[in-house]
Design a protein around this motif. Structure first.
Motif, PDB file in Angstrom:
ATOM      1  N   ASP A   1      61.147  27.795  31.199  1.00 22.74           N
ATOM      2  CA  ASP A   1      61.935  28.194  32.368  1.00 22.74           C
ATOM      3  C   ASP A   1      61.626  27.291  33.557  1.00 22.74           C
ATOM      4  O   ASP A   1      62.533  26.909  34.309  1.00 22.74           O
ATOM      5  N   ASP A   2      60.377  26.925  33.725  1.00 20.48           N
ATOM      6  CA  ASP A   2      59.960  26.085  34.839  1.00 20.48           C
ATOM      7  C   ASP A   2      60.612  24.702  34.756  1.00 20.48           C
ATOM      8  O   ASP A   2      61.251  24.231  35.705  1.00 20.48           O
ATOM      9  N   VAL A   3      60.440  24.046  33.606  1.00 18.59           N
ATOM     10  CA  VAL A   3      60.997  22.704  33.433  1.00 18.59           C
ATOM     11  C   VAL A   3      62.522  22.774  33.302  1.00 18.59           C
ATOM     12  O   VAL A   3      63.243  21.912  33.825  1.00 18.59           O
ATOM     13  N   GLY A   4      63.004  23.803  32.622  1.00 22.01           N
ATOM     14  CA  GLY A   4      64.442  23.935  32.416  1.00 22.01           C
ATOM     15  C   GLY A   4      65.208  24.153  33.706  1.00 22.01           C
ATOM     16  O   GLY A   4      66.292  23.577  33.897  1.00 22.01           O
ATOM     17  N   SER A   5      64.682  24.972  34.598  1.00 24.94           N
ATOM     18  CA  SER A   5      65.357  25.195  35.869  1.00 24.94           C
ATOM     19  C   SER A   5      65.352  23.918  36.708  1.00 24.94           C
ATOM     20  O   SER A   5      66.337  23.613  37.401  1.00 24.94           O
ATOM     21  N   ALA A   6      64.273  23.145  36.636  1.00 24.64           N
ATOM     22  CA  ALA A   6      64.209  21.876  37.360  1.00 24.64           C
ATOM     23  C   ALA A   6      65.253  20.895  36.821  1.00 24.64           C
ATOM     24  O   ALA A   6      65.918  20.188  37.593  1.00 24.64           O
ATOM     25  N   ALA A   7      65.406  20.839  35.502  1.00 22.61           N
ATOM     26  CA  ALA A   7      66.415  19.956  34.900  1.00 22.61           C
ATOM     27  C   ALA A   7      67.815  20.361  35.339  1.00 22.61           C
ATOM     28  O   ALA A   7      68.672  19.513  35.619  1.00 22.61           O
ATOM     29  N   GLY A   8      68.061  21.663  35.407  1.00 23.58           N
ATOM     30  CA  GLY A   8      69.362  22.136  35.852  1.00 23.58           C
ATOM     31  C   GLY A   8      69.648  21.766  37.293  1.00 23.58           C
ATOM     32  O   GLY A   8      70.757  21.341  37.634  1.00 23.58           O
ATOM     33  N   ARG A   9      68.653  21.900  38.163  1.00 19.67           N
ATOM     34  CA  ARG A   9      68.822  21.535  39.577  1.00 19.67           C
ATOM     35  C   ARG A   9      69.050  20.036  39.725  1.00 19.67           C
ATOM     36  O   ARG A   9      69.908  19.593  40.493  1.00 19.67           O
ATOM     37  N   ALA A  10      68.284  19.252  38.986  1.00 17.28           N
ATOM     38  CA  ALA A  10      68.420  17.803  39.072  1.00 17.28           C
ATOM     39  C   ALA A  10      69.819  17.364  38.630  1.00 17.28           C
ATOM     40  O   ALA A  10      70.411  16.449  39.223  1.00 17.28           O
ATOM     41  N   ALA A  11      70.345  18.011  37.609  1.00 19.74           N
ATOM     42  CA  ALA A  11      71.688  17.673  37.132  1.00 19.74           C
ATOM     43  C   ALA A  11      72.741  17.987  38.188  1.00 19.74           C
ATOM     44  O   ALA A  11      73.691  17.224  38.386  1.00 19.74           O
TER      45      ALA A  11
ATOM     46  N   SER B   1      76.424  25.362  29.343  1.00 20.76           N
ATOM     47  CA  SER B   1      75.687  25.319  28.077  1.00 20.76           C
ATOM     48  C   SER B   1      74.189  25.493  28.305  1.00 20.76           C
ATOM     49  O   SER B   1      73.512  26.203  27.556  1.00 20.76           O
ATOM     50  N   TRP B   2      73.659  24.869  29.359  1.00 20.11           N
ATOM     51  CA  TRP B   2      72.221  24.929  29.640  1.00 20.11           C
ATOM     52  C   TRP B   2      71.827  26.310  30.127  1.00 20.11           C
ATOM     53  O   TRP B   2      70.809  26.864  29.721  1.00 20.11           O
ATOM     54  N   THR B   3      72.635  26.892  30.999  1.00 11.73           N
ATOM     55  CA  THR B   3      72.348  28.240  31.490  1.00 11.73           C
ATOM     56  C   THR B   3      72.378  29.252  30.357  1.00 11.73           C
ATOM     57  O   THR B   3      71.510  30.128  30.255  1.00 11.73           O
ATOM     58  N   ALA B   4      73.373  29.135  29.476  1.00 11.97           N
ATOM     59  CA  ALA B   4      73.481  30.059  28.341  1.00 11.97           C
ATOM     60  C   ALA B   4      72.288  29.923  27.408  1.00 11.97           C
ATOM     61  O   ALA B   4      71.747  30.926  26.914  1.00 11.97           O
ATOM     62  N   LEU B   5      71.860  28.696  27.167  1.00 12.20           N
ATOM     63  CA  LEU B   5      70.722  28.471  26.278  1.00 12.20           C
ATOM     64  C   LEU B   5      69.434  28.994  26.907  1.00 12.20           C
ATOM     65  O   LEU B   5      68.626  29.660  26.241  1.00 12.20           O
ATOM     66  N   ARG B   6      69.235  28.722  28.177  1.00 11.22           N
ATOM     67  CA  ARG B   6      68.028  29.213  28.851  1.00 11.22           C
ATOM     68  C   ARG B   6      67.994  30.739  28.856  1.00 11.22           C
ATOM     69  O   ARG B   6      66.937  31.351  28.643  1.00 11.22           O
ATOM     70  N   THR B   7      69.146  31.353  29.082  1.00  7.96           N
ATOM     71  CA  THR B   7      69.216  32.820  29.072  1.00  7.96           C
ATOM     72  C   THR B   7      68.899  33.363  27.691  1.00  7.96           C
ATOM     73  O   THR B   7      68.184  34.360  27.538  1.00  7.96           O
ATOM     74  N   ALA B   8      69.423  32.688  26.664  1.00  6.42           N
ATOM     75  CA  ALA B   8      69.180  33.128  25.295  1.00  6.42           C
ATOM     76  C   ALA B   8      67.692  33.076  24.949  1.00  6.42           C
ATOM     77  O   ALA B   8      67.163  33.971  24.279  1.00  6.42           O
ATOM     78  N   VAL B   9      67.011  32.031  25.407  1.00  7.77           N
ATOM     79  CA  VAL B   9      65.568  31.915  25.150  1.00  7.77           C
ATOM     80  C   VAL B   9      64.814  33.059  25.822  1.00  7.77           C
ATOM     81  O   VAL B   9      63.932  33.686  25.220  1.00  7.77           O
ATOM     82  N   VAL B  10      65.151  33.343  27.062  1.00  4.52           N
ATOM     83  CA  VAL B  10      64.487  34.427  27.803  1.00  4.52           C
ATOM     84  C   VAL B  10      64.652  35.755  27.076  1.00  4.52           C
ATOM     85  O   VAL B  10      63.737  36.588  27.050  1.00  4.52           O
ATOM     86  N   GLU B  11      65.816  35.958  26.455  1.00  3.15           N
ATOM     87  CA  GLU B  11      66.114  37.241  25.829  1.00  3.15           C
ATOM     88  C   GLU B  11      65.552  37.391  24.414  1.00  3.15           C
ATOM     89  O   GLU B  11      65.643  38.472  23.821  1.00  3.15           O
ATOM     90  N   VAL B  12      64.982  36.332  23.868  1.00  2.00           N
ATOM     91  CA  VAL B  12      64.393  36.430  22.530  1.00  2.00           C
ATOM     92  C   VAL B  12      63.116  37.266  22.611  1.00  2.00           C
ATOM     93  O   VAL B  12      62.186  36.915  23.349  1.00  2.00           O
ATOM     94  N   PRO B  13      63.025  38.368  21.882  1.00  3.58           N
ATOM     95  CA  PRO B  13      61.780  39.163  21.875  1.00  3.58           C
ATOM     96  C   PRO B  13      60.605  38.314  21.378  1.00  3.58           C
ATOM     97  O   PRO B  13      60.779  37.428  20.538  1.00  3.58           O
ATOM     98  N   ASP B  14      59.438  38.589  21.896  1.00  2.77           N
ATOM     99  CA  ASP B  14      58.259  37.794  21.534  1.00  2.77           C
ATOM    100  C   ASP B  14      58.052  37.725  20.028  1.00  2.77           C
ATOM    101  O   ASP B  14      57.709  36.660  19.487  1.00  2.77           O
ATOM    102  N   GLU B  15      58.260  38.844  19.332  1.00  5.69           N
ATOM    103  CA  GLU B  15      58.015  38.851  17.884  1.00  5.69           C
ATOM    104  C   GLU B  15      58.980  37.945  17.120  1.00  5.69           C
ATOM    105  O   GLU B  15      58.672  37.482  16.016  1.00  5.69           O
ATOM    106  N   ASP B  16      60.134  37.664  17.722  1.00  5.25           N
ATOM    107  CA  ASP B  16      61.114  36.819  17.048  1.00  5.25           C
ATOM    108  C   ASP B  16      60.813  35.332  17.197  1.00  5.25           C
ATOM    109  O   ASP B  16      61.494  34.500  16.581  1.00  5.25           O
TER     110      ASP B  16
END
Length: 217
Positions: free
Chosen positions: A102-112, A7-22
């Motif tokens: 991405d910075d904080v999110g990847s750290a949370a994923g590693r910690a989990a 769930s976390w990986t999918a959400l993080r990926t979705a955020v990365v893929e959101v165009p800036d204008e959106d």
């Protein structure tokens, strides 16, 4: 842990893929733009990191389901709710908000992944195992994934297995099952008030309709 990671990986990926204008589009959270929701997710990732390093000695008081309460709908008067849009705007360009997330999110994923799931931790004045805490957050990530893409029709949806798991959790919170004719996504959107039921859906819900929406906090 597998569902948390998915769930976390999918959400993080979705955020990365959101165009800036959106980032200026509305999200599924009333009153919040996409950028505001992403800022909220940064805080959520920080909460995961903080909780995982806050051990507790006492017996668990909640589990993955009872961690969540059914609360009154937000009024907009919560100071934190009002703070989120100001924090999000302070990032200026979406790339800086994406970078921090991405910075904080990847750290949370590693910690989990590194955490001992049997360890007891404390958060929100409750005690629960790490395993239950991470399981509880599958609901948070999946619902906010739906919020993120609410007005982004081409964006990827949450994984099917996490939608099914969160539906099961929501049914336990509600103390009832949603109609089998409802997809997992529709059950979550209708159950939490993110979408109003059609006439047919309201009829299928029966007496349960009067108890909705379930605002989880």
């Amino acid at each position: 842990m597998d569902l948390f990671s998915r769930s976390w990986t999918a959400l993080r990926t979705a955020v990365v893929e959101v165009p800036d204008e959106d980032f200026e589009r509305p999200s599924g959270c009333t009153g919040w733009l996409v950028r505001d929701l992403v800022c909220h997710l940064v805080i959520g990732a920080q909460d995961v990191l903080i909780t995982l390093v806050t051990p507790a000695d006492s017996e668990p008081t909640v589990d993955a389901v009872t961690y969540w309460d059914v609360v009154e709908p937000p009024t907009g008067e919560d100071p934190l709710d009002a703070l989120i849009p100001r924090l999000a705007a302070a990032y200026g360009e979406p790339r800086w908000l994406k970078f921090h997330f991405d910075d904080v999110g990847s750290a949370a994923g590693r910690a989990a992944r590194l955490a001992d799931h049997a360890t007891r931790v404390s958060t929100r004045d409750e005690v629960l195992t790490v395993g239950d805490f991470l399981s509880a957050y599958v609901l948070e990530w999946t619902l906010h994934h739906l919020d993120l893409i609410a007005h982004l029709p081409t964006a990827a949806e949450p994984p099917a297995e996490t939608l099914a798991a969160v539906r099961a959790t929501l049914e336990k919170i509600a103390g009832t099952r949603f109609p089998a004719s409802f997809t997992d996504k529709d059950a979550l959107l209708l159950g939490t008030g993110r979408r109003a039921p059609t006439t047919e859906e309201k009829a299928a819900l029966g007496d349960v309709a009067a108890r909705l929406p379930l605002v989880i906090g």
